[in-house]
Design an enzyme around this catalytic site. Structure first.
Site, short mmCIF file in Angstrom:
data_model
loop_
_atom_site.label_atom_id
_atom_site.label_comp_id
_atom_site.label_asym_id
_atom_site.label_seq_id
_atom_site.Cartn_x
_atom_site.Cartn_y
_atom_site.Cartn_z
N LYS A 27 0.84 -1.19 0.00
CA LYS A 27 0.00 0.00 0.00
C LYS A 27 0.88 1.25 0.00
O LYS A 27 1.88 1.31 0.72
CB LYS A 27 -0.90 0.03 1.23
CG LYS A 27 -1.99 -1.03 1.22
CD LYS A 27 -2.85 -0.90 2.46
CE LYS A 27 -3.94 -1.96 2.47
NZ LYS A 27 -4.79 -1.87 3.68
N MET A 28 0.49 2.21 -0.80
CA MET A 28 1.22 3.48 -0.87
C MET A 28 0.26 4.59 -0.43
O MET A 28 -0.72 4.86 -1.13
CB MET A 28 1.74 3.73 -2.28
CG MET A 28 2.82 2.75 -2.71
SD MET A 28 3.14 2.76 -4.49
CE MET A 28 1.72 1.84 -5.10
N ILE A 42 -12.85 20.50 -21.83
CA ILE A 42 -13.10 21.02 -20.49
C ILE A 42 -11.87 21.77 -19.98
O ILE A 42 -11.97 22.87 -19.43
CB ILE A 42 -13.50 19.89 -19.53
CG1 ILE A 42 -14.95 19.46 -19.81
CG2 ILE A 42 -13.34 20.29 -18.07
CD1 ILE A 42 -15.42 18.26 -19.04
N ARG A 90 -15.71 8.30 -17.31
CA ARG A 90 -14.49 7.66 -16.82
C ARG A 90 -13.83 8.47 -15.71
O ARG A 90 -14.01 9.68 -15.61
CB ARG A 90 -13.51 7.43 -17.97
CG ARG A 90 -13.05 8.70 -18.65
CD ARG A 90 -12.13 8.41 -19.82
NE ARG A 90 -11.78 9.63 -20.53
CZ ARG A 90 -10.75 9.73 -21.36
NH1 ARG A 90 -9.97 8.69 -21.58
NH2 ARG A 90 -10.50 10.87 -21.97
N LYS A 184 -3.97 21.35 -33.36
CA LYS A 184 -2.82 21.32 -32.46
C LYS A 184 -2.45 19.88 -32.10
O LYS A 184 -2.78 19.36 -31.05
CB LYS A 184 -3.10 22.10 -31.17
CG LYS A 184 -1.84 22.29 -30.29
CD LYS A 184 -2.14 22.22 -28.81
CE LYS A 184 -2.41 20.88 -28.27
NZ LYS A 184 -1.26 19.91 -28.37
N GLY A 224 6.61 19.42 -26.08
CA GLY A 224 7.01 19.28 -24.69
C GLY A 224 8.03 20.33 -24.29
O GLY A 224 7.88 21.52 -24.57
N GLN A 226 10.71 21.03 -25.51
CA GLN A 226 11.38 21.66 -26.64
C GLN A 226 10.58 22.83 -27.22
O GLN A 226 11.05 23.50 -28.14
CB GLN A 226 11.64 20.63 -27.75
CG GLN A 226 12.44 19.43 -27.30
CD GLN A 226 13.74 19.82 -26.63
OE1 GLN A 226 14.50 20.62 -27.16
NE2 GLN A 226 13.98 19.26 -25.44
N ASP A 254 -3.13 21.40 -23.17
CA ASP A 254 -4.44 22.07 -23.07
C ASP A 254 -4.27 23.53 -22.68
O ASP A 254 -5.02 24.40 -23.14
CB ASP A 254 -5.32 21.35 -22.04
CG ASP A 254 -5.70 19.95 -22.48
OD1 ASP A 254 -5.77 19.71 -23.70
OD2 ASP A 254 -5.93 19.10 -21.60
N THR A 287 2.57 23.96 -11.85
CA THR A 287 1.54 23.56 -10.89
C THR A 287 1.53 22.05 -10.72
O THR A 287 1.84 21.31 -11.66
CB THR A 287 0.15 24.03 -11.36
OG1 THR A 287 -0.16 23.44 -12.63
CG2 THR A 287 0.11 25.54 -11.49
#
Length: 316
Positions: A27-28, A42, A90, A184, A224, A226, A254, A287
């Site tokens: 367990k973590m 969203i 989901r 994009k 990313g 770059q 996003d 963040t």
């Protein structure tokens, strides 16, 4: 400012937490838990509202988790419309290992969505008079692969601009059958589209090719750490990402798209909007977890662009 409508056909509830070390069997115990509404469209709407813009989001939602997602959007003050579906929305989750700084992301495919359920989203787009419609995210199982292409046609016929951020069939079929204002893809998604891995030069050539054959007016390829490149009929812009301390890369794409669409809808020139997108993508990695970019971080990072417009930056 033009109105913005975002569409998410396969949304998520995003759970995030931190553990010291990821280990099998044991367990973590997690800390710093977060629960956020998620899914491409969203997230784009969340970013636009964070910057100070206006956006409405339309999404498919079902079951108890669909109601939970709607409640999370209400918590965050997002103007929204949920289209009910039979399946359960989901739930995805990500764990950050504090020792290494790595993110481990677990993303289920989501519920199957019938053609009739998806058609309701087209009816909503048809009924709205939005200057920009942003369709972002993967296609759910059983959804017609041409749904985004049909959406694009509706938007163009109404005089709006259609923006696409998808992958697989959603990306391929749309670019084959319609013309979009802005698409994009990530570097990996663009590679899947052309059928092989791409380096930066290959990405540039593929993006320019999409513009030349009329599939898109603009192609923004995110790469990313770059940075990104942007191909238009007039030029190819290339900009690296500002160097920042990375907390989590979740949501950077996003954030890039949301900021760029907000800027374009606010009358910014293409170059300025592209640079703002770069700043927002960099702000997102500051963040933790599924939190997106913050306005104050974008405001600080945008002037780092060599072509930053200080008057526009002052209005952020």
């Amino acid at each position: 400012m033009s109105s913005i409508l975002t569409v998410t056909l396969n949304p998520t509830i995003d759970l995030f937490g931190e553990v010291e070390v990821v280990r099998p069997i044991r367990k973590m115990r997690m800390s710093e838990q977060q629960y956020d509404p998620g899914g491409g469209g969203i997230n784009v709407a969340r970013v636009i509202i964070e910057i100070g813009g206006d956006a409405e989001t339309v999404f498919l939602g079902g079951g108890a988790t669909g109601a939970w997602l709607d409640a999370l959007l209400a918590r965050d003050g997002i103007q929204r419309r949920m289209v009910p579906i039979v399946g359960e929305t989901r739930v995805a989750f990500a764990v950050q290992e504090r020792g290494s700084g790595f993110d481990y992301r677990f993303v289920p495919p989501g519920p199957a969505v019938s053609a009739e359920e998806a058609e309701t989203c087209l009816d909503i787009v048809r009924a709205r008079q939005a200057g920009y419609v942003v369709a972002s995210g993967s296609l759910p199982a059983d959804t017609p692969p041409d749904i985004y292409a049909r959406m694009a046609q509706i938007v163009v016929e109404k005089g709006g601009r259609f923006v696409l951020d998808s992958s697989g069939e959603g990306l391929c079929v749309t670019l084959e059958r319609s013309r979009v204002f802005l698409v994009k893809p990530s570097l990996g998604e663009l590679g899947q589209l052309v059928g092989h891995e791409l380096d930066e030069q290959g990405a540039r050539e593929a993006a320019v090719g999409l513009v030349k054959r009329g599939a898109a007016e603009m192609v923004a390829v995110t790469m990313g750490a770059q940075g990104a490149l942007l191909a238009t009929a007039d030029e190819v812009l290339r900009m690296p990402t500002p160097r920042v301390k990375v907390r989590s890369a979740i949501g950077a794409g996003d954030s890039f798209l949301g900021a760029m669409v907000w800027a374009l809808s606010s009358g910014w020139a293409v170059k300025g909007a592209f640079h703002l997108g770069i700043a927002a993508g960099a702000a997102a990695v500051l963040t933790p977890g599924t939190k997106l970019c913050r306005r104050e971080d974008i405001r600080a990072l945008y002037p780092m662009s060599p072509d930053a417009d200080t008057e526009l930056a002052a209005g952020l």
